[in-house]
Write a protein that holds these residues in place. Structure first.
Motif, mmCIF file in Angstrom:
data_model
loop_
_atom_site.group_PDB
_atom_site.id
_atom_site.type_symbol
_atom_site.label_atom_id
_atom_site.label_comp_id
_atom_site.label_asym_id
_atom_site.label_seq_id
_atom_site.Cartn_x
_atom_site.Cartn_y
_atom_site.Cartn_z
ATOM 1 N N PHE A 282 -0.127 61.730 88.621
ATOM 2 C CA PHE A 282 -1.153 61.190 87.732
ATOM 3 C C PHE A 282 -2.451 60.868 88.479
ATOM 4 O O PHE A 282 -3.538 60.927 87.904
ATOM 5 C CB PHE A 282 -0.625 59.922 87.040
ATOM 6 C CG PHE A 282 0.042 60.211 85.721
ATOM 7 C CD1 PHE A 282 -0.441 59.706 84.533
ATOM 8 C CD2 PHE A 282 1.169 61.019 85.664
ATOM 9 C CE1 PHE A 282 0.170 59.980 83.326
ATOM 10 C CE2 PHE A 282 1.795 61.305 84.476
ATOM 11 C CZ PHE A 282 1.296 60.776 83.292
ATOM 12 N N ALA A 283 -2.362 60.513 89.752
ATOM 13 C CA ALA A 283 -3.558 60.142 90.508
ATOM 14 C C ALA A 283 -4.264 61.337 91.126
ATOM 15 O O ALA A 283 -5.380 61.187 91.644
ATOM 16 C CB ALA A 283 -3.185 59.141 91.607
ATOM 17 N N LEU A 284 -3.654 62.528 91.072
ATOM 18 C CA LEU A 284 -4.204 63.695 91.761
ATOM 19 C C LEU A 284 -5.646 64.003 91.373
ATOM 20 O O LEU A 284 -6.491 64.211 92.258
ATOM 21 C CB LEU A 284 -3.293 64.907 91.518
ATOM 22 C CG LEU A 284 -3.747 66.233 92.142
ATOM 23 C CD1 LEU A 284 -3.858 66.099 93.658
ATOM 24 C CD2 LEU A 284 -2.768 67.350 91.775
ATOM 25 N N PRO A 285 -6.001 64.068 90.081
ATOM 26 C CA PRO A 285 -7.389 64.441 89.741
ATOM 27 C C PRO A 285 -8.415 63.347 90.014
ATOM 28 O O PRO A 285 -9.602 63.557 89.785
ATOM 29 C CB PRO A 285 -7.299 64.756 88.246
ATOM 30 C CG PRO A 285 -6.166 63.956 87.752
ATOM 31 C CD PRO A 285 -5.170 63.916 88.878
ATOM 32 N N TYR A 286 -7.957 62.178 90.489
ATOM 33 C CA TYR A 286 -8.888 61.078 90.746
ATOM 34 C C TYR A 286 -9.049 60.785 92.240
ATOM 35 O O TYR A 286 -9.775 59.872 92.616
ATOM 36 C CB TYR A 286 -8.394 59.811 90.029
ATOM 37 C CG TYR A 286 -8.259 59.991 88.537
ATOM 38 C CD1 TYR A 286 -9.366 59.882 87.695
ATOM 39 C CD2 TYR A 286 -7.023 60.300 87.961
ATOM 40 C CE1 TYR A 286 -9.250 60.062 86.320
ATOM 41 C CE2 TYR A 286 -6.900 60.485 86.597
ATOM 42 C CZ TYR A 286 -8.022 60.361 85.783
ATOM 43 O OH TYR A 286 -7.906 60.549 84.437
ATOM 44 N N GLN B 57 -6.070 65.658 102.154
ATOM 45 C CA GLN B 57 -5.891 64.744 103.276
ATOM 46 C C GLN B 57 -5.124 63.490 102.890
ATOM 47 O O GLN B 57 -4.760 62.694 103.751
ATOM 48 C CB GLN B 57 -7.274 64.332 103.837
ATOM 49 C CG GLN B 57 -8.178 65.501 104.174
ATOM 50 C CD GLN B 57 -7.555 66.416 105.216
ATOM 51 O OE1 GLN B 57 -6.856 65.953 106.120
ATOM 52 N NE2 GLN B 57 -7.811 67.721 105.105
ATOM 53 N N HIS B 58 -4.892 63.322 101.601
ATOM 54 C CA HIS B 58 -4.229 62.093 101.137
ATOM 55 C C HIS B 58 -2.731 62.157 101.443
ATOM 56 O O HIS B 58 -2.080 63.182 101.194
ATOM 57 C CB HIS B 58 -4.444 61.922 99.633
ATOM 58 C CG HIS B 58 -4.135 60.546 99.135
ATOM 59 N ND1 HIS B 58 -2.854 60.127 98.863
ATOM 60 C CD2 HIS B 58 -4.941 59.481 98.887
ATOM 61 C CE1 HIS B 58 -2.873 58.876 98.447
ATOM 62 N NE2 HIS B 58 -4.130 58.460 98.461
ATOM 63 N N PRO B 59 -2.127 61.075 101.979
ATOM 64 C CA PRO B 59 -0.694 61.096 102.342
ATOM 65 C C PRO B 59 0.230 61.438 101.190
ATOM 66 O O PRO B 59 1.288 62.028 101.384
ATOM 67 C CB PRO B 59 -0.439 59.665 102.850
ATOM 68 C CG PRO B 59 -1.780 59.130 103.213
ATOM 69 C CD PRO B 59 -2.771 59.788 102.319
ATOM 70 N N PHE C 281 -0.011 71.036 99.641
ATOM 71 C CA PHE C 281 -0.889 72.094 100.114
ATOM 72 C C PHE C 281 -0.338 72.822 101.341
ATOM 73 O O PHE C 281 -0.992 73.716 101.872
ATOM 74 C CB PHE C 281 -2.267 71.496 100.462
ATOM 75 C CG PHE C 281 -2.930 70.825 99.295
ATOM 76 C CD1 PHE C 281 -3.752 71.540 98.450
ATOM 77 C CD2 PHE C 281 -2.713 69.482 99.027
ATOM 78 C CE1 PHE C 281 -4.380 70.927 97.369
ATOM 79 C CE2 PHE C 281 -3.327 68.861 97.953
ATOM 80 C CZ PHE C 281 -4.154 69.591 97.115
ATOM 81 N N LYS C 282 0.830 72.436 101.800
ATOM 82 C CA LYS C 282 1.395 73.034 103.003
ATOM 83 C C LYS C 282 2.062 74.367 102.701
ATOM 84 O O LYS C 282 3.019 74.439 101.931
ATOM 85 C CB LYS C 282 2.413 72.083 103.647
ATOM 86 C CG LYS C 282 1.774 70.899 104.338
ATOM 87 C CD LYS C 282 2.825 70.067 105.048
ATOM 88 C CE LYS C 282 2.192 68.899 105.804
ATOM 89 N NZ LYS C 282 3.206 68.075 106.502
#
Length: 598
Positions: free
Chosen positions: A161-165, A171-173, A179-180
């Motif tokens: 839910f927090a991804l688009p914000y 780089q976010h933990p 993205f790996k």
């Protein structure tokens, strides 16, 4: 999102009921319009997952269209593919997997957009054709605003839910693992292809009922059972009330008839408890075909699948007790028939190396032994106990580690019954187990989980066997080595095994000779050191050791006056109830065979 909060729970339920009514009457187009209208008005969207869908109509999707959809996902832009995705038939949209994939597709395109920002030269599905449209990040935000309430109640979606914000999600933990090496995107690609191809290949798709629907069905069944059981009680209550009224009026009553009716009700309930008849339709199984395949089938794959399915009914379903009763009632494992060793259990007697069936059989036996009725079923077999013990003791057995551990766990659970303990002792299990404990104490390396499982259940089994003085006497010649081994375990291993060790000492100290040997081997000092080092961390385990130490110091056992009995109550175990008592019988170390996907 804030506007969603003003709607009460009752209003949300009303919307859900309306949606269920539309679906139950096959008004699929109207229901789709209803959902869309709820989204536009920012109202709580009814959940497809929790609806009582009765739609079993075939979903038609040609193979050509399926191929077009898959190709579009790989090559077209986000806006183009999402339009194609949204144009699928309403019947497909009602499938819970479609709903989940819709959410994850927004995550997918958001990931691609983030990668494109970092490396503009990378070719992404979100290409130049999307430049004049809303960004993937913005589309995901809009999607959450419109349908976020629908997914917010399910834990699997909440992390996204927090991804688009987030300013830099790569780089976010919380999101950098997405993205790996494209693993997440490749996994979604495969999941979407499987979904589309399954629909195209199948002639029809039957919607899977939700967990809530399954629970309602189970609850309904239980209520029917209760009604059937209490119906005679209601009749008896009416008779007692009538007798009471007659007594108040001064009329005579026949107590013998009332007592007779009471006894009839009690006897009827006892019979129901013993028989515990089950409805075969609820399992939707062909008992004859299952038994035939397990006994005479030529396919190892089918046997493995059946055994795993039965075990999962014991460990994962809500009908565990009914499953145990079904296995026992129909003797699915052929344990009680003549020449049973020629049936399914012959695989445990193989001498040409480990076989996957051995492990699957042992896991099922271990799971069955976790239930009171399951232990009775296994113990009633005239040959199973002897077979396991003989193969376990024999140096010629060819079992893998997990098979041996599972069967050792089965013996430990069965040993909670006094009659079974005597049969185990008669088959030489006690002395073999004592020698094994001595051997295990000589191990100096780090014990892995399989070795700890083996040790814990060996100690538990030995503790139960030592309740019989016959077993204690059989270990007389091994007493010194045995006490040295117990001392090693107490000083080097985790305290979790202390209840078993204290139970062994408690039972062995019923013999005056054993107590003398223990003192000579310095067990008093070892026990005192163990108590001192664990008194604050493990008070319950220490309390049992204190009792054992006091026996040595006082040279007296509280059960000396009954030490000749071999049928004493288990000091640390209680053979009651049907709850599973082995959390280790999990699927973590399940046999890895590619075709097992139940």
């Amino acid at each position: 999102m804030d506007r969603l909060k003003k709607y009460s729970t009752s209003e949300a339920k009303t919307l859900q009921y309306i949606y269920e009514f539309l679906l139950s009457n096959n008004m699929t187009k109207t229901s789709a319009c209803f959902i869309e209208e709820c989204h536009k008005l920012n109202m709580p969207s009814p959940s497809v997952k929790s609806t009582k869908t009765c739609n079993n109509n075939p979903v038609h999707l040609s193979k050509d269209r399926a191929a077009t959809i898959i190709q579009s996902f790989k090559s077209a832009s986000r806006s183009t593919f999402m339009k194609t995705w949204g144009d699928l038939p309403d019947e497909i949209k009602q499938i819970d997997e479609y709903r989940k994939l819709t959410f994850y597709l927004h995550v997918y395109y958001t990931i691609l957009e983030c990668k494109k920002r970092v490396n503009k030269s990378e070719n992404c599905s979100d290409d130049k054709s999307d430049e004049n449209n809303e960004s993937s990040m913005g589309a995901f935000r809009t999607f959450l605003l419109q349908r976020g309430a629908e997914f917010s109640t399910e834990n699997e979606f909440l992390p996204y839910f927090a991804l688009p914000y987030v300013f830099e999600p790569m780089q976010h933990p919380s999101f950098k693992n997405l993205f790996k090496e494209n693993r997440w995107c490749d996994s979604l690609n495969k999941r979407l292809e499987d979904f589309i191809l399954d629909i195209a290949i199948s002639t029809s798709v039957t919607l899977v009922p939700s967990k809530d629907a399954g629970k309602r069905k189970l609850t309904k069944k239980k209520f029917k059972t209760l009604y059937k059981e209490y119906k005679p009680l209601n009749a008896l209550a009416a008779e007692l009330l009538n007798a009471l009224e007659n007594s108040i009026r001064g009329q005579s009553i026949n107590l013998e008839i009332i007592l007779k009716n009471c006894n009839a009700v009690v006897e009827n309930n006892d019979d129901n408890e013993q028989n515990l008849e089950i409805v075969d339709d609820q399992f939707d199984l062909s008992i004859f075909k299952i038994k035939l395949e397990l006994r005479d089938g030529n396919s190892t794959k089918n046997k493995l699948l059946i055994l795993q399915a039965l075990r999962w009914r014991l460990t994962k379903s809500e009908n565990r007790t009914d499953t145990v009763v079904m296995i026992k009632k129909y003797d699915l494992l052929d344990l009680c028939k003549p020449k049973a060793e020629q049936g399914l259990m012959k695989w445990l007697m193989m001498t040409n190396g480990p076989h996957p069936l051995q492990q699957m059989i042992s896991r099922l036996l271990n799971a069955l032994a976790s239930f009171n009725r399951g232990r009775k079923y296994l113990a009633d077999s005239p040959f199973l106990l002897r077979l396991i013990i003989t193969q376990l003791i024999s140096s010629q057995h060819f079992w893998d580690t997990i098979t041996s551990n599972m069967l050792l766990g089965t013996l430990q659970k069965l040993s909670m019954g006094s009659r079974v303990r005597k049969r185990m002792i008669g088959n030489g299990l006690t002395t073999w187990l004592a020698d094994q404990l001595v051997r295990k104490s000589e191990f100096t390396g780090d014990r892995n989980k399989y070795e700890m499982y083996d040790l814990e259940y060996s100690l538990g089994l030995f503790m139960n066997l030592c309740q019989c003085q016959t077993a204690v006497r059989a270990c007389g010649s091994r007493a010194r080595n045995l006490f040295k081994s117990l001392g090693v375990f107490m000083t080097t291993l985790d305290v979790d095994i202390m209840p078993c060790i204290s139970g062994i000492l408690y039972n062995m100290f019923k013999s005056q000779e054993m107590m003398v040997v223990a003192k000579e081997e310095g067990m008093t000092g070892i026990i005192e050191k163990t108590i001192e080092s664990n008194i604050n961390a493990y008070p319950s385990a220490v309390e049992r050791l204190v009792d054992v130490r006091n026996m040595l110091l006082q040279n007296e056992h509280p059960a000396f006056d009954q030490s000749s009995s071999d049928d004493e109550y288990d000091y640390f175990n209680d053979d009651s109830g049907d709850d599973e008592d082995d959390s280790s019988n999990s699927d973590e170390d399940d046999v890895h065979i590619n075709f097992i996907h139940l």
